[in-house]
Write an enzyme that holds these catalytic residues in place. Structure first.
Site, PDB file in Angstrom:
ATOM      1  N   GLU A  82       0.871  -1.170   0.000  1.00  0.00           N
ATOM      2  CA  GLU A  82       0.000   0.000   0.000  1.00  0.00           C
ATOM      3  C   GLU A  82       0.911   1.225   0.000  1.00  0.00           C
ATOM      4  O   GLU A  82       1.809   1.322   0.853  1.00  0.00           O
ATOM      5  CB  GLU A  82      -0.886   0.009   1.256  1.00  0.00           C
ATOM      6  N   ARG A 107       5.053 -12.585   9.866  1.00  0.00           N
ATOM      7  CA  ARG A 107       5.803 -11.403   9.463  1.00  0.00           C
ATOM      8  C   ARG A 107       7.135 -11.351  10.190  1.00  0.00           C
ATOM      9  O   ARG A 107       7.327 -11.959  11.238  1.00  0.00           O
ATOM     10  CB  ARG A 107       5.006 -10.119   9.659  1.00  0.00           C
ATOM     11  N   LYS A 161       4.231   0.947   9.804  1.00  0.00           N
ATOM     12  CA  LYS A 161       4.352   2.164   9.010  1.00  0.00           C
ATOM     13  C   LYS A 161       3.832   3.369   9.786  1.00  0.00           C
ATOM     14  O   LYS A 161       4.326   4.469   9.623  1.00  0.00           O
ATOM     15  CB  LYS A 161       3.568   2.016   7.705  1.00  0.00           C
TER      16      LYS A 161
HETATM   17  P1  ATP Z   1       1.749  -1.824   8.302  1.00  0.00           P
HETATM   18  O1  ATP Z   1       0.978  -2.970   8.891  1.00  0.00           O
HETATM   19  O2  ATP Z   1       3.064  -1.546   8.934  1.00  0.00           O
HETATM   20  O3  ATP Z   1       0.956  -0.602   8.054  1.00  0.00           O
HETATM   21  P2  ATP Z   1       1.522  -3.410   5.958  1.00  0.00           P
HETATM   22  O4  ATP Z   1       2.082  -4.681   6.376  1.00  0.00           O
HETATM   23  O5  ATP Z   1       0.055  -3.346   5.905  1.00  0.00           O
HETATM   24  O6  ATP Z   1       2.142  -2.281   6.837  1.00  0.00           O
HETATM   25  P3  ATP Z   1       1.680  -3.296   3.110  1.00  0.00           P
HETATM   26  O7  ATP Z   1       2.127  -2.199   2.258  1.00  0.00           O
HETATM   27  O8  ATP Z   1       0.261  -3.696   3.060  1.00  0.00           O
HETATM   28  O9  ATP Z   1       2.110  -2.912   4.579  1.00  0.00           O
HETATM   29  O10 ATP Z   1       2.606  -4.556   2.884  1.00  0.00           O
HETATM   30  C1  ATP Z   1       2.892  -5.064   1.623  1.00  0.00           C
HETATM   31  C2  ATP Z   1       3.240  -6.517   1.761  1.00  0.00           C
HETATM   32  O11 ATP Z   1       4.355  -6.685   2.624  1.00  0.00           O
HETATM   33  C3  ATP Z   1       2.087  -7.298   2.366  1.00  0.00           C
HETATM   34  O12 ATP Z   1       1.919  -8.493   1.645  1.00  0.00           O
HETATM   35  C4  ATP Z   1       2.522  -7.563   3.768  1.00  0.00           C
HETATM   36  O13 ATP Z   1       1.998  -8.764   4.232  1.00  0.00           O
HETATM   37  C5  ATP Z   1       4.068  -7.613   3.628  1.00  0.00           C
HETATM   38  N1  ATP Z   1       4.696  -7.234   4.881  1.00  0.00           N
HETATM   39  C6  ATP Z   1       4.518  -6.100   5.576  1.00  0.00           C
HETATM   40  N2  ATP Z   1       5.220  -6.104   6.714  1.00  0.00           N
HETATM   41  C7  ATP Z   1       5.895  -7.279   6.743  1.00  0.00           C
HETATM   42  C8  ATP Z   1       6.800  -7.891   7.666  1.00  0.00           C
HETATM   43  N3  ATP Z   1       7.162  -7.286   8.800  1.00  0.00           N
HETATM   44  N4  ATP Z   1       7.289  -9.115   7.362  1.00  0.00           N
HETATM   45  C9  ATP Z   1       6.932  -9.719   6.223  1.00  0.00           C
HETATM   46  N5  ATP Z   1       6.092  -9.200   5.319  1.00  0.00           N
HETATM   47  C10 ATP Z   1       5.567  -8.002   5.563  1.00  0.00           C
HETATM   48 MG    MG Z   2      -1.304  -4.089   4.515  1.00  0.00          MG
END
Ligand code: ATP
Ligand code: MG
Length: 565
Positions: free
Chosen positions: A37, A263, A273
């Protein structure tokens, strides 16, 4: 053997994909996607997901798409889109022509919503947000049907079209899936598919005032793109029934399989984020690329290599259980990589002047120095040596403790690539601070050894006073002073755990002349100090270097104690 217990090399997702290929599922195709995102910069957790999605595609001769999940206008921005593309490329991955945006599917998503309404599987609801919460029930109690649930499809159709046309105020109506308010899974209790939001979108502008929800958008986007394995993190496990419901109830071209993994969590840092944005917005750090942050932009500026990050992603493996990874492992991966390729250099961070009284005044010798003992092909360079040099303040003690093998009055040390020197006199200023050492050198010891084979235990780095260049060096330490602030029982805000000494700026450092021309991003090992990377803040007068990582490998120590157990 449980799937999550397989070794990193054959983790459970590889096992699933290989079984699918053997069974001829999807015609043996592997097609993944990385779906960020664009509401912030990517961090090391995303890197794990990128390496997994792009890596698996490459491994099984498949494809991986880059898709922006941009269904949340307001929080999203082109700055983030651009930075995400730059970071994925920097990590070494290529989506070729397969760059997609969920917003490109808005029209299709809308058509599919009409389809659900006509089929009696979605309805327009006018409960307020608060009522919706009340009606939803809890984990232990069923929800209650909305009074709008039995609205005739024609009426919902009309209302939904008018929602799109902008006839209603934000929040006046939502479109909901009609599933089961008694489901034990709250995600199946008639989840919202669309809401009214008058917010400009960074791609579609003001064309839309209704926006689809992520959980509705994601499975459809996957299906449109022909994704075979939709890999996401564990928090979506409870959303999988809805993911499948959407695909089962729409005429989509295929039905991707959602697979969840744990994760990445890293100690001593933050990865959400929202928290990263707060640190940037409130200037707790110097920007998204602050070298203390776990963002890819920050890690890159700090001196991390894509190779080190990819090695780290492989080393942490893929599991079904949440765990906390030690920052020392990430640092270990960087050392392993830089040791092989970083050019060695002399840099004195806290200079102490040494006058070599028996070295001829005005004489300058060019001494040979190897650029990298791990890589003979890196060649050698010449270091100017003269009567006045700087050594590291720490390398001298007037009253040396036991086992202090560096310089002290009457003692001898080796100057790397140069000579042995012996200290005879300590010069101090009016306040009693040491300003200079007066030493002699042994002309027979050129290159760092003598024929008599006498033992000199300490070796110091040095630079010539006349030839050294002034530099600024930024020393970084952990962002947080505790490993896991979330574990704190008192529920304190994470900012209370920010390490007050995560950045130390050292000015007046003295570096070897060749370093003055270092280009931003160039990496070095400063002998005995660690790995450093030239920063973009460098000016022709004052080069600036970031410490990427120290030389001390705590991960190797951790591994050793684990083996010894
Ligand atoms: P946040 O929860 O920090 O706002 P997010 O995980 O929702 O961020 P996205 O931009 O939706 O952020 O993530 C893009 C991809 O990266 C998704 O498939 C998510 O599952 C993966 N991702 C995000 N954080 C992690 C992590 N700590 N470890 C592994 N994969 C991750
Ligand atoms: Mg997300």
């Amino acid at each position: 053997m449980a799937a999550e217990d397989v070794s990193p090399g054959v983790h459970f997702i590889r096992a699933i994909i290989e079984a699918d290929i053997r069974a001829g599922k999807n015609g043996g195709r592997v097609h993944t996607r990385f779906p960020p995102e664009p509401n912030g910069y990517l961090h090391i957790g995303h890197a794990k997901s990128i390496c997994l999605n792009f890596g698996l595609a490459a491994e099984y001769k498949g494809l991986c798409n880059l898709r922006f999940d941009d269904t949340n206008p307001g929080k999203e921005d082109v700055e983030y889109v651009d930075s995400i593309m730059a970071d994925v490329r920097w990590l070494g991955f290529d989506w070729a022509e397969r760059l997609y945006y969920a917003s490109d599917y808005f029209e299709k998503l809308y058509e599919f919503a009409l389809h659900l309404i006509r089929a009696g599987k979605a309805y327009v609801c006018n409960l307020t947000a608060e009522q919706m919460r009340e009606y939803r029930g809890t984990l232990t109690e069923c929800g209650i049907n909305s009074p709008c649930r039995e609205r005739a499809p024609e009426e919902s159709l009309d209302l939904f079209q008018r929602m799109r046309a902008g006839e209603f105020a934000d929040g006046a109506y939502v479109l909901r899936a009609k599933i089961d308010m008694a489901s034990p899974n709250v995600n199946m209790r008639d989840p919202v598919l669309y809401r009214i939001r008058r917010e400009s979108h960074h791609r579609t502008g003001d064309r839309w005032c209704i926006y689809p929800m992520y959980d509705y958008t994601h499975p459809i986007s996957d299906a449109i793109e022909g994704i075979t394995h939709s890999i996401c993190t564990l928090e979506f496990e409870d959303h999988r029934p809805f993911y499948d419901w959407v695909l089962n109830n729409l005429p989509v071209p295929c039905h991707p399989q959602q697979i969840e993994f744990a994760r990445l969590n890293l100690n001593y840092t933050v990865m959400s984020k929202r928290k990263l944005l707060e640190l940037v917005d409130k200037a707790f750090v110097r920007g998204w690329d602050d070298p203390r942050l776990p963002t890819l932009a920050g890690l890159r500026r700090r001196g991390y290599t894509p190779e080190a990050i990819r090695a780290f992603a492989e080393a942490v493996g893929v599991a079904k259980r949440e765990s906390m990874v030690d920052m020392a492992l990430l640092e270990h991966c960087l050392r392993e990589d830089l040791n092989k390729r970083a050019r060695r250099a002399m840099a004195v961070l806290r200079p102490l002047k040494v006058v070599i009284t028996n070295y001829p005044e005005g004489k300058v010798e060019d001494l040979d120095a190897e650029n990298n003992p791990e890589d003979p092909a890196a060649g050698t360079r010449q270091l100017p040596f003269a009567r006045e040099i700087y050594i590291e303040e720490d390398d001298f003690r007037e009253e040396p403790p036991k086992k202090f093998f560096r310089l002290s009055p009457g003692k001898e040390i080796r100057l790397k690539h140069a000579y042995y020197i012996r200290c005879h006199e300590v010069v101090k200023d009016a306040q009693g601070r040491i300003t200079e050492l007066r030493c002699t050198y042994d002309p027979e010891s050129r290159g760092g050894w003598t024929k008599d084979g006498r033992k000199v235990l300490g070796t110091s780095h040095w630079v010539s006073v006349a030839h050294a260049v002034d530099a600024e060096v930024r020393l970084y330490d952990k962002l947080l002073s505790v490993p896991d602030p979330a574990a704190d029982k008192e529920g304190k805000d994470f900012k209370e755990f920010l390490n007050p000494v995560s950045l130390e700026i050292v000015k007046g450092c003295k570096i070897e002349p060749g370093l003055a021309a270092a280009a931003p991003g160039e990496r070095f090992q400063f002998l005995r100090q660690g790995y450093f990377c030239a920063d973009v803040d460098s000016t022709p007068d004052i080069p600036v270097f970031n410490r990427s990582v120290t030389l001390r490998d705590t991960w190797a120590r951790i591994e050793k104690t684990q083996q010894d157990k």
